[in-house]
Design a protein around this motif. Structure first.
Motif, PDB file in Angstrom:
ATOM      1  N   ILE A  73       7.169   5.286  -9.131  1.00 16.94           N
ATOM      2  CA  ILE A  73       6.374   4.380  -8.306  1.00 16.94           C
ATOM      3  C   ILE A  73       5.688   3.355  -9.205  1.00 16.94           C
ATOM      4  CG2 ILE A  73       4.408   4.229  -6.720  1.00 16.94           C
ATOM      5  CD1 ILE A  73       5.178   7.053  -5.763  1.00 16.94           C
ATOM      6  N   SER A  74       6.059   2.082  -9.032  1.00 18.28           N
ATOM      7  CA  SER A  74       5.534   1.022  -9.897  1.00 18.28           C
ATOM      8  C   SER A  74       4.966  -0.127  -9.078  1.00 18.28           C
ATOM      9  CB  SER A  74       6.642   0.513 -10.824  1.00 18.28           C
ATOM     10  OG  SER A  74       7.721  -0.030 -10.081  1.00 18.28           O
ATOM     11  N   THR A  75       4.422   0.191  -7.917  1.00 21.00           N
ATOM     12  CA  THR A  75       3.771  -0.807  -7.084  1.00 21.00           C
ATOM     13  C   THR A  75       2.403  -1.161  -7.658  1.00 21.00           C
ATOM     14  OG1 THR A  75       2.753   0.908  -5.737  1.00 21.00           O
ATOM     15  CG2 THR A  75       4.935   0.128  -5.039  1.00 21.00           C
ATOM     16  N   PRO A  76       1.707  -2.186  -7.136  1.00 23.71           N
ATOM     17  CA  PRO A  76       0.322  -2.453  -7.571  1.00 23.71           C
ATOM     18  C   PRO A  76      -0.581  -1.243  -7.345  1.00 23.71           C
ATOM     19  CG  PRO A  76       1.190  -4.347  -6.381  1.00 23.71           C
ATOM     20  CD  PRO A  76       2.211  -3.238  -6.234  1.00 23.71           C
ATOM     21  N   HIS A  77      -1.657  -1.169  -8.116  1.00 22.45           N
ATOM     22  CA  HIS A  77      -2.539   0.002  -8.116  1.00 22.45           C
ATOM     23  C   HIS A  77      -2.967   0.493  -6.730  1.00 22.45           C
ATOM     24  CE1 HIS A  77      -2.488  -1.102 -12.203  1.00 22.45           C
ATOM     25  NE2 HIS A  77      -3.669  -1.656 -12.325  1.00 22.45           N
ATOM     26  N   PRO A  78      -3.436  -0.391  -5.823  1.00 17.96           N
ATOM     27  CA  PRO A  78      -3.998   0.117  -4.561  1.00 17.96           C
ATOM     28  C   PRO A  78      -3.007   0.865  -3.677  1.00 17.96           C
ATOM     29  CG  PRO A  78      -4.751  -2.125  -4.969  1.00 17.96           C
ATOM     30  CD  PRO A  78      -3.664  -1.850  -5.961  1.00 17.96           C
ATOM     31  N   SER A  79      -1.710   0.658  -3.873  1.00 17.82           N
ATOM     32  CA  SER A  79      -0.740   1.351  -3.009  1.00 17.82           C
ATOM     33  C   SER A  79      -0.078   2.547  -3.690  1.00 17.82           C
ATOM     34  CB  SER A  79       0.338   0.367  -2.541  1.00 17.82           C
ATOM     35  OG  SER A  79       1.042  -0.190  -3.634  1.00 17.82           O
ATOM     36  N   HIS A  80      -0.508   2.902  -4.898  1.00 19.46           N
ATOM     37  CA  HIS A  80       0.077   4.057  -5.587  1.00 19.46           C
ATOM     38  C   HIS A  80      -0.005   5.323  -4.743  1.00 19.46           C
ATOM     39  CE1 HIS A  80      -0.194   2.458 -10.021  1.00 19.46           C
ATOM     40  NE2 HIS A  80       0.699   1.831  -9.280  1.00 19.46           N
ATOM     41  N   VAL A  81      -1.206   5.629  -4.265  1.00 22.66           N
ATOM     42  CA  VAL A  81      -1.409   6.901  -3.580  1.00 22.66           C
ATOM     43  C   VAL A  81      -0.662   6.946  -2.258  1.00 22.66           C
ATOM     44  CG1 VAL A  81      -3.144   8.355  -2.465  1.00 22.66           C
ATOM     45  CG2 VAL A  81      -3.575   7.428  -4.730  1.00 22.66           C
ATOM     46  N   GLU A  82      -0.658   5.830  -1.530  1.00 22.03           N
ATOM     47  CA  GLU A  82       0.068   5.799  -0.258  1.00 22.03           C
ATOM     48  C   GLU A  82       1.523   6.214  -0.449  1.00 22.03           C
ATOM     49  OE1 GLU A  82       1.622   2.551   3.088  1.00 22.03           O
ATOM     50  OE2 GLU A  82       0.150   1.947   1.577  1.00 22.03           O
ATOM     51  N   TRP A  83       2.160   5.691  -1.501  1.00 22.41           N
ATOM     52  CA  TRP A  83       3.583   5.988  -1.698  1.00 22.41           C
ATOM     53  C   TRP A  83       3.808   7.306  -2.429  1.00 22.41           C
ATOM     54  CZ3 TRP A  83       6.557   4.143   1.642  1.00 22.41           C
ATOM     55  CH2 TRP A  83       6.201   2.943   2.274  1.00 22.41           C
ATOM     56  N   CYS A  84       2.809   7.763  -3.177  1.00 23.24           N
ATOM     57  CA  CYS A  84       2.884   9.130  -3.722  1.00 23.24           C
ATOM     58  C   CYS A  84       2.908  10.148  -2.585  1.00 23.24           C
ATOM     59  CB  CYS A  84       1.684   9.403  -4.633  1.00 23.24           C
ATOM     60  SG  CYS A  84       1.806   8.712  -6.287  1.00 23.24           S
ATOM     61  N   ALA A 171      -8.352  -7.474  -5.282  1.00 23.06           N
ATOM     62  CA  ALA A 171      -7.637  -6.816  -4.186  1.00 23.06           C
ATOM     63  C   ALA A 171      -6.497  -5.947  -4.692  1.00 23.06           C
ATOM     64  CB  ALA A 171      -7.102  -7.852  -3.209  1.00 23.06           C
ATOM     65  N   LEU A 172      -6.035  -6.222  -5.932  1.00 24.59           N
ATOM     66  CA  LEU A 172      -4.943  -5.449  -6.519  1.00 24.59           C
ATOM     67  C   LEU A 172      -5.427  -4.544  -7.657  1.00 24.59           C
ATOM     68  CD1 LEU A 172      -2.131  -8.186  -6.568  1.00 24.59           C
ATOM     69  CD2 LEU A 172      -2.513  -6.368  -4.891  1.00 24.59           C
ATOM     70  N   GLY A 173      -6.736  -4.338  -7.719  1.00 25.08           N
ATOM     71  CA  GLY A 173      -7.286  -3.435  -8.745  1.00 25.08           C
ATOM     72  C   GLY A 173      -7.271  -4.028 -10.132  1.00 25.08           C
ATOM     73  N   GLY A 174      -7.454  -5.352 -10.225  1.00 25.24           N
ATOM     74  CA  GLY A 174      -7.398  -6.016 -11.524  1.00 25.24           C
ATOM     75  C   GLY A 174      -8.586  -5.703 -12.415  1.00 25.24           C
ATOM     76  N   GLY A 175      -8.498  -6.150 -13.664  1.00 28.42           N
ATOM     77  CA  GLY A 175      -9.563  -5.931 -14.636  1.00 28.42           C
ATOM     78  C   GLY A 175      -9.167  -4.944 -15.718  1.00 28.42           C
ATOM     79  N   GLY A 176      -9.987  -4.862 -16.735  1.00 34.69           N
ATOM     80  CA  GLY A 176      -9.657  -4.059 -17.901  1.00 34.69           C
ATOM     81  C   GLY A 176      -9.756  -2.567 -17.709  1.00 34.69           C
ATOM     82  N   ARG A 339     -17.032  -3.056  -8.108  1.00 34.45           N
ATOM     83  CA  ARG A 339     -16.492  -2.564  -6.845  1.00 34.45           C
ATOM     84  C   ARG A 339     -15.293  -3.413  -6.436  1.00 34.45           C
ATOM     85  NH1 ARG A 339     -19.182   0.902  -3.790  1.00 34.45           N
ATOM     86  NH2 ARG A 339     -18.279   0.049  -1.875  1.00 34.45           N
ATOM     87  N   TYR A 340     -14.362  -2.749  -5.766  1.00 35.73           N
ATOM     88  CA  TYR A 340     -13.164  -3.410  -5.265  1.00 35.73           C
ATOM     89  C   TYR A 340     -13.168  -3.400  -3.738  1.00 35.73           C
ATOM     90  CZ  TYR A 340     -11.151  -2.971  -9.962  1.00 35.73           C
ATOM     91  OH  TYR A 340     -10.896  -3.073 -11.306  1.00 35.73           O
ATOM     92  N   PRO A 341     -12.343  -4.256  -3.116  1.00 36.29           N
ATOM     93  CA  PRO A 341     -12.185  -4.170  -1.658  1.00 36.29           C
ATOM     94  C   PRO A 341     -11.797  -2.766  -1.202  1.00 36.29           C
ATOM     95  CG  PRO A 341     -11.218  -6.216  -2.458  1.00 36.29           C
ATOM     96  CD  PRO A 341     -11.632  -5.427  -3.675  1.00 36.29           C
ATOM     97  N   ALA A 342     -11.050  -2.052  -2.035  1.00 39.05           N
ATOM     98  CA  ALA A 342     -10.632  -0.684  -1.687  1.00 39.05           C
ATOM     99  C   ALA A 342     -11.816   0.271  -1.596  1.00 39.05           C
ATOM    100  CB  ALA A 342      -9.634  -0.174  -2.720  1.00 39.05           C
ATOM    101  N   ASP A 343     -12.986  -0.141  -2.150  1.00 39.44           N
ATOM    102  CA  ASP A 343     -14.170   0.720  -2.109  1.00 39.44           C
ATOM    103  C   ASP A 343     -15.003   0.512  -0.846  1.00 39.44           C
ATOM    104  OD1 ASP A 343     -13.721   1.803  -4.709  1.00 39.44           O
ATOM    105  OD2 ASP A 343     -14.494  -0.048  -5.580  1.00 39.44           O
TER     106      ASP A 343
END
Length: 395
Positions: A73-84, A171-176, A339-343
């Motif tokens: 699974i190599s989608t953007p961070h926020p959708s990792h768990v959905e597809w896991c 929105a895609l979990g960006g940042g360091g 904080r992210y939109p996912a939070d």
């Protein structure tokens, strides 16, 4: 007699998916059977480039393929768990790119799905599968540099692209912290564990600082100090706005180690090296070793070996290790108020797997066994009000 190859499907067609596909082509333990993208034309182009027999324009179509045994699974961070979770329900073994989840509660949900469906699951920290990392752990456990006192680890680079890119897009979990900070966190926890005869150790204290970009709204540079229960200290740094010296150093009472290439010791077969300075000596000594395959091929081979042995997790990155890493990242983010939109509360109008909230047709309370108790007990405890966050309570 040749070992049967694990048949892989790749979900997502970004740069890291290309890297993994190349590694699979060089592997004797696995083969790429199918690829899925939200764009069928991209999936087709990817399949043609890496000679995958099948391609799909929807992720779920790949999961419905009965011949696909494992998914990367190599989608953007926020959708990792959905597809896991979707992959686990489809009875596919799972290798998910780091970070596993946007937060610790989501990581709990992904691992619970793997547990319930009896599938292999591993967070894809590829450096953990490389022989260089094993050598470092062996040196620390043997007391080669005495008692470990301080660990330093860095992973940072400069990104100067479009603000919609995942690296700087909240929105895609960006940042360091999430994208590359997960590496030094995992390394320090690994070494603190090795120094105390454990597979890993979680920090008891996390104190972080960050520069949040005015335009990006993500952590462009972030640092943290960790203190472990054993008394070991760690300094970590991560970022997407500055090139840093991406090395790791481990200081002990009898000397220190420097790892010049901790995250990508060798992209392909070749020589890796660790530098050693003994207390009281002036010269640096090189400790070298040879890798006989690419970094990501080691990772794919480790998954295939575990699956062949009917294992559900790997010592390279166990389920509890991933949970500890996610929790430490949460604490780092909390300390810098990132904080992210996912939070946001609105995120929890649906389940972490993307399904609407509804009463299941068959509500079965899960049970487990505890040592010393003859009868199984419920894993659902009613009346608990000490949830650390809304995300935790929701999951």
């Amino acid at each position: 007699m040749a070992t049967a190859q694990l048949k892989w499907g790749i979900i997502g067609t970004g740069s890291i998916a290309n890297t993994f596909a190349k590694a699979l082509a060089a592997s004797s333990s696995g083969q790429l059977l199918a690829v899925a993208s939200r764009s069928e034309s991209k999936a087709q182009a990817f399949a043609q480039e890496y000679q995958a027999p099948r391609y799909y324009g929807q992720y779920q179509e790949l999961l419905a393929d009965p011949e696909v045994e494992a998914v990367y699974i190599s989608t953007p961070h926020p959708s990792h768990v959905e597809w896991c979770i979707a992959a686990a329900k489809a009875k596919k073994h799972i290798l998910c790119e780091k970070p596993l989840a946007m937060n610790h509660p989501e990581a709990m949900a992904a691992i619970e799905a793997a547990r319930r469906n009896s599938v292999f699951f591993m967070e894809a920290f590829m450096y953990r599968c490389h022989p260089q990392t094993k050598k470092i752990v062996d040196l620390i456990r043997s007391g080669f540099i005495g008692q470990v006192k301080l660990i330093q680890a860095t992973f940072s680079f400069r990104f100067d692209g479009d603000l919609s890119h995942r690296l700087v897009n909240p929105a895609l979990g960006g940042g360091g912290i999430l994208d590359v900070g997960c590496y030094p966190v995992s390394f320090c926890r690994l070494i603190a564990g090795a120094a105390t005869e454990q597979n890993f150790q979680n920090p008891s204290e996390v104190q972080g600082f960050a520069v949040i970009g005015e335009k990006t709204k993500v952590d462009e540079i972030a640092v943290a100090n960790l203190k472990f229960p054993s008394g070991i200290l760690a300094n970590i740094s991560a970022g997407v706005a500055a090139h840093q010296e991406n090395v790791c150093r481990i200081y002990g009472t009898e000397g220190w180690l420097e790892i010049p290439m901790p995250w990508q010791p060798t992209q392909s077969a070749g020589t890796w090296r660790i530098l050693h300075k003994q207390s009281g000596k002036k010269e640096l000594v090189e400790i070298t070793g040879e890798s006989d395959r690419s970094l990501y091929t080691y990772e794919a081979d480790m998954v295939a070996e575990a699956v062949s042995r009917n294992l559900f997790e790997s010592e390279a990155m166990s389920w509890q290790d991933s949970l500890g890493n996610a929790l430490t990242l949460d604490r780092w983010r909390e300390s810098v108020n990132l904080r992210y939109p996912a939070d946001e509360i609105s995120r929890w109008s649906v389940t972490v797997s993307g399904l609407p909230l509804r009463k299941p047709t068959q509500a079965i309370i899960p049970h487990t066994k505890l040592t010393g108790l003859e009868k199984p007990i419920s894993r659902l405890v009613m009346g608990v009000d000490n949830q650390p966050s809304l995300a935790h309570a929701a999951v």
